[in-house]
Design a protein around this motif. Structure first.
Motif, PDB file in Angstrom:
ATOM      1  N   VAL B   4      18.616  -4.201 -14.717  1.00 18.01           N
ATOM      2  CA  VAL B   4      19.011  -3.108 -13.847  1.00 18.01           C
ATOM      3  C   VAL B   4      20.334  -3.093 -13.620  1.00 18.01           C
ATOM      4  O   VAL B   4      20.899  -4.186 -13.069  1.00 18.01           O
ATOM      5  CB  VAL B   4      17.990  -3.419 -12.690  1.00 18.01           C
ATOM      6  CG1 VAL B   4      18.364  -2.557 -11.511  1.00 18.01           C
ATOM      7  CG2 VAL B   4      16.660  -3.267 -12.909  1.00 18.01           C
ATOM      8  N   TYR B  32       7.854  -1.470 -15.247  1.00 18.31           N
ATOM      9  CA  TYR B  32       7.273  -1.170 -13.661  1.00 18.31           C
ATOM     10  C   TYR B  32       8.551  -1.444 -13.053  1.00 18.31           C
ATOM     11  O   TYR B  32       9.470  -2.514 -13.359  1.00 18.31           O
ATOM     12  CB  TYR B  32       6.235  -2.482 -13.255  1.00 18.31           C
ATOM     13  CG  TYR B  32       4.951  -2.164 -13.882  1.00 18.31           C
ATOM     14  CD1 TYR B  32       3.856  -3.149 -13.873  1.00 18.31           C
ATOM     15  CD2 TYR B  32       4.560  -1.053 -14.593  1.00 18.31           C
ATOM     16  CE1 TYR B  32       2.607  -2.963 -14.389  1.00 18.31           C
ATOM     17  CE2 TYR B  32       3.272  -0.957 -15.278  1.00 18.31           C
ATOM     18  CZ  TYR B  32       2.317  -1.971 -15.128  1.00 18.31           C
ATOM     19  OH  TYR B  32       1.129  -1.814 -15.647  1.00 18.31           O
ATOM     20  N   PHE B  34      10.643  -1.206  -9.170  1.00 19.53           N
ATOM     21  CA  PHE B  34      10.309  -1.415  -7.749  1.00 19.53           C
ATOM     22  C   PHE B  34      11.741  -1.259  -7.074  1.00 19.53           C
ATOM     23  O   PHE B  34      12.905  -1.558  -7.525  1.00 19.53           O
ATOM     24  CB  PHE B  34       9.980  -3.051  -7.529  1.00 19.53           C
ATOM     25  CG  PHE B  34       8.691  -3.308  -8.122  1.00 19.53           C
ATOM     26  CD1 PHE B  34       9.037  -3.744  -9.533  1.00 19.53           C
ATOM     27  CD2 PHE B  34       7.486  -3.358  -7.604  1.00 19.53           C
ATOM     28  CE1 PHE B  34       7.654  -3.984 -10.231  1.00 19.53           C
ATOM     29  CE2 PHE B  34       6.600  -3.732  -8.382  1.00 19.53           C
ATOM     30  CZ  PHE B  34       6.665  -4.062  -9.640  1.00 19.53           C
ATOM     31  N   LYS B  49       7.156   1.225  -5.127  1.00 21.42           N
ATOM     32  CA  LYS B  49       6.843   0.883  -6.815  1.00 21.42           C
ATOM     33  C   LYS B  49       6.404   1.960  -7.639  1.00 21.42           C
ATOM     34  O   LYS B  49       5.740   3.071  -7.189  1.00 21.42           O
ATOM     35  CB  LYS B  49       6.027  -0.434  -6.881  1.00 21.42           C
ATOM     36  CG  LYS B  49       4.369   0.013  -6.537  1.00 21.42           C
ATOM     37  CD  LYS B  49       3.779  -0.920  -6.679  1.00 21.42           C
ATOM     38  CE  LYS B  49       2.144  -0.793  -6.918  1.00 21.42           C
ATOM     39  NZ  LYS B  49       1.701  -0.540  -5.405  1.00 21.42           N
ATOM     40  N   ARG B  95       8.314  -6.263 -16.710  1.00 22.23           N
ATOM     41  CA  ARG B  95       7.648  -5.653 -17.922  1.00 22.23           C
ATOM     42  C   ARG B  95       6.350  -5.236 -17.454  1.00 22.23           C
ATOM     43  O   ARG B  95       5.427  -5.759 -16.822  1.00 22.23           O
ATOM     44  CB  ARG B  95       7.145  -6.970 -18.792  1.00 22.23           C
ATOM     45  CG  ARG B  95       8.246  -7.569 -19.320  1.00 22.23           C
ATOM     46  CD  ARG B  95       8.105  -8.410 -20.563  1.00 22.23           C
ATOM     47  NE  ARG B  95       7.514  -9.497 -20.179  1.00 22.23           N
ATOM     48  CZ  ARG B  95       7.817 -10.784 -19.664  1.00 22.23           C
ATOM     49  NH1 ARG B  95       9.305 -10.894 -19.640  1.00 22.23           N
ATOM     50  NH2 ARG B  95       7.029 -11.849 -19.290  1.00 22.23           N
ATOM     51  N   GLY B  99       0.352 -10.546 -17.025  1.00 21.75           N
ATOM     52  CA  GLY B  99       1.085 -11.608 -17.153  1.00 21.75           C
ATOM     53  C   GLY B  99       1.772 -11.955 -15.897  1.00 21.75           C
ATOM     54  O   GLY B  99       1.383 -10.897 -14.772  1.00 21.75           O
ATOM     55  N   ALA B 100       2.559 -12.433 -15.710  1.00 20.79           N
ATOM     56  CA  ALA B 100       3.450 -13.210 -14.522  1.00 20.79           C
ATOM     57  C   ALA B 100       4.272 -11.762 -14.035  1.00 20.79           C
ATOM     58  O   ALA B 100       4.436 -11.589 -12.620  1.00 20.79           O
ATOM     59  CB  ALA B 100       4.068 -14.341 -14.565  1.00 20.79           C
ATOM     60  N   ASN B 101       4.580 -11.118 -14.697  1.00 19.69           N
ATOM     61  CA  ASN B 101       5.403  -9.960 -14.496  1.00 19.69           C
ATOM     62  C   ASN B 101       6.757 -10.194 -13.447  1.00 19.69           C
ATOM     63  O   ASN B 101       6.742  -9.871 -12.667  1.00 19.69           O
ATOM     64  CB  ASN B 101       4.813  -8.704 -14.067  1.00 19.69           C
ATOM     65  CG  ASN B 101       4.500  -7.853 -14.585  1.00 19.69           C
ATOM     66  OD1 ASN B 101       5.213  -7.295 -15.582  1.00 19.69           O
ATOM     67  ND2 ASN B 101       3.268  -7.443 -15.127  1.00 19.69           N
ATOM     68  N   ASN B 102       7.632 -11.225 -14.182  1.00 19.64           N
ATOM     69  CA  ASN B 102       8.612 -11.729 -13.386  1.00 19.64           C
ATOM     70  C   ASN B 102       9.709 -10.425 -13.161  1.00 19.64           C
ATOM     71  O   ASN B 102       9.748  -9.628 -13.943  1.00 19.64           O
ATOM     72  CB  ASN B 102       9.685 -12.780 -14.221  1.00 19.64           C
ATOM     73  CG  ASN B 102       8.548 -13.614 -15.022  1.00 19.64           C
ATOM     74  OD1 ASN B 102       7.616 -14.087 -14.216  1.00 19.64           O
ATOM     75  ND2 ASN B 102       8.708 -13.970 -15.908  1.00 19.64           N
ATOM     76  N   LEU B 103      10.277 -10.530 -12.163  1.00 22.08           N
ATOM     77  CA  LEU B 103      11.187  -9.237 -11.489  1.00 22.08           C
ATOM     78  C   LEU B 103      12.570  -9.609 -12.031  1.00 22.08           C
ATOM     79  O   LEU B 103      13.039 -10.727 -11.971  1.00 22.08           O
ATOM     80  CB  LEU B 103      11.177  -9.169  -9.999  1.00 22.08           C
ATOM     81  CG  LEU B 103       9.808  -8.628  -9.440  1.00 22.08           C
ATOM     82  CD1 LEU B 103       9.819  -8.599  -8.034  1.00 22.08           C
ATOM     83  CD2 LEU B 103       9.574  -7.116  -9.938  1.00 22.08           C
ATOM     84  N   PHE B 105      16.209  -8.405 -11.062  1.00 21.81           N
ATOM     85  CA  PHE B 105      17.012  -7.463 -10.032  1.00 21.81           C
ATOM     86  C   PHE B 105      18.085  -6.821 -10.459  1.00 21.81           C
ATOM     87  O   PHE B 105      19.042  -7.530 -11.023  1.00 21.81           O
ATOM     88  CB  PHE B 105      17.053  -8.370  -8.880  1.00 21.81           C
ATOM     89  CG  PHE B 105      15.918  -8.634  -7.887  1.00 21.81           C
ATOM     90  CD1 PHE B 105      14.774  -9.761  -8.240  1.00 21.81           C
ATOM     91  CD2 PHE B 105      15.446  -7.804  -6.815  1.00 21.81           C
ATOM     92  CE1 PHE B 105      13.707  -9.959  -7.711  1.00 21.81           C
ATOM     93  CE2 PHE B 105      14.233  -8.016  -6.357  1.00 21.81           C
ATOM     94  CZ  PHE B 105      13.579  -9.066  -6.502  1.00 21.81           C
ATOM     95  N   GLY B 106      18.815  -5.974  -9.619  1.00 25.70           N
ATOM     96  CA  GLY B 106      20.090  -5.435  -9.567  1.00 25.70           C
ATOM     97  C   GLY B 106      20.868  -6.039  -8.688  1.00 25.70           C
ATOM     98  O   GLY B 106      20.361  -7.143  -7.789  1.00 25.70           O
TER      99      GLY B 106
END
Lengths: 113, 115
Positions: B4, B32, B34, B49, B95, B99-103, B105-106
Motif C-alpha cells: 500500500v 480486501y 481497509f 472495509k 489477500r 486464511g489468516a489474511n494478514n494486513l 499497511f501503508g
C-alpha cells in the motif's frame, strides 16, 4: 463492546533480556496476530496464529520470537534476547471466522536500552 | 505480493472542509482493503472495509471510500471535517481469500483539522 486488551502498556528492558508481551483477544475470535510499529514507520505484520499453530510469519519473526496461546484466553509474544532494534509499539489483533476485519489492542510500547 | 502507498504523510484541512486521504494498492490477487484510524495513545480502530460487492463503502464517523480497480486506489473521503477527526489514518490491504489474511499497511497519514 468486546475489545482486545494488552499488557503492559509500556515495557522497558535491557538488551539481551527476555520479554513477554501479553494479549487477551476477543473471546470468540479464531485468528490472532502480532504487528509492530517502529517509531515513525509503518505497521508491520509479524505473525498470525490459528488453530493453535502459526499460520504465517514475516521475515521479521525470526528465531528470537515465539508466540503461544497457553490457556485459551491469553496470546503471548516472547522475544528471547531483545535487541535495540526491537524497540517498537507491538499490537495484538484478533479476528472472527466470518468478517475480515481485525480488531486491534491498544499496543505495548517496548523500549530496549 | 501486497503493498500500500499512502500519498501525503501529513494533510491539513479546515474544519468543515472536504477530507481526502489517498491510498493506492498493489496486489497479485483481488484485494480486501481497509482504513484504520489511530487516535493518540490508542490502538487501531477500523473505519471501513471493502471485500466484494459495492465499490463505494461507508464507514463510521461519516467516512467513505471507493474501490477503483482501474486506478488501484481506495481513497478515503469525508465531506466535512470535524475537529475530532484529527488522528493518524492507515490504509491496509489483505489477500482476498481464505486464511489468516494478514494486513499490509501503508505508512499512514496524519490529519490535522484547523479550526
Amino acid at each position: 463492546e468486546p475489545e482486545v486488551t494488552q499488557t503492559p502498556s509500556h515495557q522497558v528492558t535491557q538488551m539481551g533480556q527476555e520479554v513477554i508481551l501479553r494479549c487477551v483477544p476477543i473471546s470468540n475470535h479464531l485468528y490472532f496476530y502480532w504487528y509492530r510499529q517502529i517509531l515513525g514507520q509503518k505497521v508491520e505484520f509479524l505473525v498470525s496464529f490459528y488453530n493453535n499453530e502459526i499460520s504465517e510469519k514475516s521475515e521479521i519473526f525470526d528465531d528470537q520470537f515465539s508466540v503461544e496461546r497457553p490457556d485459551g484466553s491469553n496470546f503471548t509474544l516472547k522475544i528471547r534476547s531483545t535487541k535495540l532494534e526491537d524497540s517498537a509499539m507491538y499490537f495484538c489483533a484478533s479476528r472472527g471466522q466470518g468478517p475480515y476485519e481485525q480488531y486491534f489492542g491498544p499496543g505495548t510500547r517496548l523500549t530496549v536500552t | 505480493a501486497q503493498s500500500v502507498t499512502q500519498l501525503g504523510s501529513h494533510v491539513s484541512v479546515s474544519e468543515g472542509a472536504l477530507v481526502l486521504l489517498r491510498c493506492n494498492y498493489s496486489s497479485s490477487v483481488p484485494p480486501y482493503l481497509f482504513w484504520y484510524v489511530q487516535y493518540p495513545n490508542q490502538g487501531l480502530q477500523l473505519l471501513l472495509k471493502y471485500t466484494t460487492g459495492a465499490t463505494l463503502v461507508k464507514g463510521i464517523n461519516g467516512f467513505e471510500a471507493e474501490f477503483k480497480k482501474s486506478e488501484t486506489s481506495f481513497h478515503l473521503t469525508k465531506p466535512s471535517a470535524h475537529m475530532s477527526d484529527a488522528a493518524e489514518y492507515f490504509c491496509a490491504v489483505a489477500r482476498g481469500q481464505t486464511g489468516a489474511n494478514n494486513l499490509f499497511f501503508g505508512t499512514g497519514t496524519r490529519l490535522t483539522v484547523i479550526p
